[in-house]
Design an enzyme around this catalytic site. Sequence first.
Site, PDB file in Angstrom:
ATOM      1  N   LYS A   1     -36.608  -4.231 -37.507  1.00  0.00           N
ATOM      2  CA  LYS A   1     -35.784  -3.949 -38.272  1.00  0.00           C
ATOM      3  C   LYS A   1     -34.136  -4.804 -38.048  1.00  0.00           C
ATOM      4  CE  LYS A   1     -38.413   0.076 -39.280  1.00  0.00           C
ATOM      5  NZ  LYS A   1     -39.138   1.182 -38.766  1.00  0.00           N
TER       6      LYS A   1
ATOM      7  N   ASP B   1     -38.606   2.167 -27.280  1.00  0.00           N
ATOM      8  CA  ASP B   1     -38.871   2.035 -28.888  1.00  0.00           C
ATOM      9  C   ASP B   1     -37.970   1.798 -29.732  1.00  0.00           C
ATOM     10  OD1 ASP B   1     -39.856   0.368 -30.885  1.00  0.00           O
ATOM     11  OD2 ASP B   1     -41.315   2.576 -31.347  1.00  0.00           O
TER      12      ASP B   1
ATOM     13  N   TYR C   1     -42.832   7.308 -33.907  1.00  0.00           N
ATOM     14  CA  TYR C   1     -44.288   6.488 -34.544  1.00  0.00           C
ATOM     15  C   TYR C   1     -43.572   5.230 -34.384  1.00  0.00           C
ATOM     16  CZ  TYR C   1     -45.609   3.710 -38.050  1.00  0.00           C
ATOM     17  OH  TYR C   1     -46.491   2.669 -39.326  1.00  0.00           O
TER      18      TYR C   1
END
Length: 427
Positions: free
Chosen positions: A267, A239, A144
Amino acid sequence: MNRTRSSELFRKAQELIPGGVNSPVRAFRAVGGTPPFIKSARGSKIYDADGNEYIDYVGSWGPMILGHCHPAITEAAVKALENGASFGAPTELEVEMAELVIKCVPSVEMVRMVNSGTEATMSAIRVARGYTGRDKIVKCEGCYHGHEDSFLVKAGSGLTTFGVPTSPGVPKDVSKNTLTVPYNSLEAVEAIIAANKGEIACIILEPVPGNMGCIEPGAGYLEGLRKITEREGIILIFDEVMSGFRLALGGAQERFGVTPDMTTMGKIIGGGLPVGAYGGKKELMQKVSPVGPVYQAGTLSGNPLAMSAGIVTLKELMKPGVYEALEKKSVRLETGLKKVAAKYPVPASFTRVGSMSTVFFAPGPVFDYESALKSDTARFGKFFMGMLERGVNLAPSQFEAGFMSLAHSDEDIDRTIAAADEVWATL
Ligand SMILES: *Cc1c(COP(=O)(O)O)cnc(C)c1O
């Protein structure tokens, strides 16, 4: 456990907000039941609107590595707010943040701050396309990278949870440029390159996927990707929105000793405030506007509150012993859960890399998207609800990772294991 107030709020929310939530997995559709509406959090615990306490392994989906409500983060964010919430002009905080990221993350020589992981990945592939002059990108099934059009093809996280891994609303002209390969297969990468010779701008992947549940890279996989992409002039993008500053200070690339061309982050670097970042080799990052022609901008990018919270987080993580402590706690949980699982006949498979882990209700081994999908999601739902009832908050989907924080005590972990023992007996 009484969740009357949460139920009332959820009923109302569903009339006002799609599914009652501002991000799909929060709605608990995959596990049934009503999500607790959270009022506050501190350390390893979160508290809902009915006053129930939960040991939290979601950690806002990764950012809260220091635990909730860390006093130094609160202090820094409040101080920043008192100086002005946003200026839309450069600040010293952004320089400090850039210096810290560049110091910690091996592949990053220059960095641009954005407001979310989604913005980071969409910007990174734009740079890769701009630099190479090629349109196609390769991603791994089950990874994702946020909700930008190009990535909503065989995507993990909520898309897999709800059984629509490829989203409607993405023009075919966009998705035709997204090629997918199974994670952990170098043969598949070689094959797709051979079939699209000279047309692939970049390969983007979660070096350690967390969005189909936690998956470990096989021996030589990341090294192999590095070799192949170098040979083909393809930009390798890690990522690390989830794994960055979690698996090591320098993320998965430090932990596994493989340096990509570009890295996306988010994050943890915002300490719980909305943030993202992308960076890499100078040669690539100097393609970005205003130095280069690849356009990317943001009204609130580099926001002082987010920078302040992020800087404090990174500084805390730079203290000695932090990652060793996280590893120790994570091993304690894994060991305990494995012991519990061994007592019962239920098929279960554990994956863990550092402080990211998943219990798959699948016979295993789980090493890619296909093998993850073999999980018994109904059984996971039962496990999840049983744990929630016992005051343990896990991610409400089989296809997500759990996160350990520095605030989790041995007592928290042992209580979690004891709860799991009770629940496993009912599965
Ligand atoms: C969470 C996540 C994203 C998206 O970040 P948002 O801030 O939710 O847009 C992208 N990539 C990975 C690996 C993630 O875990």
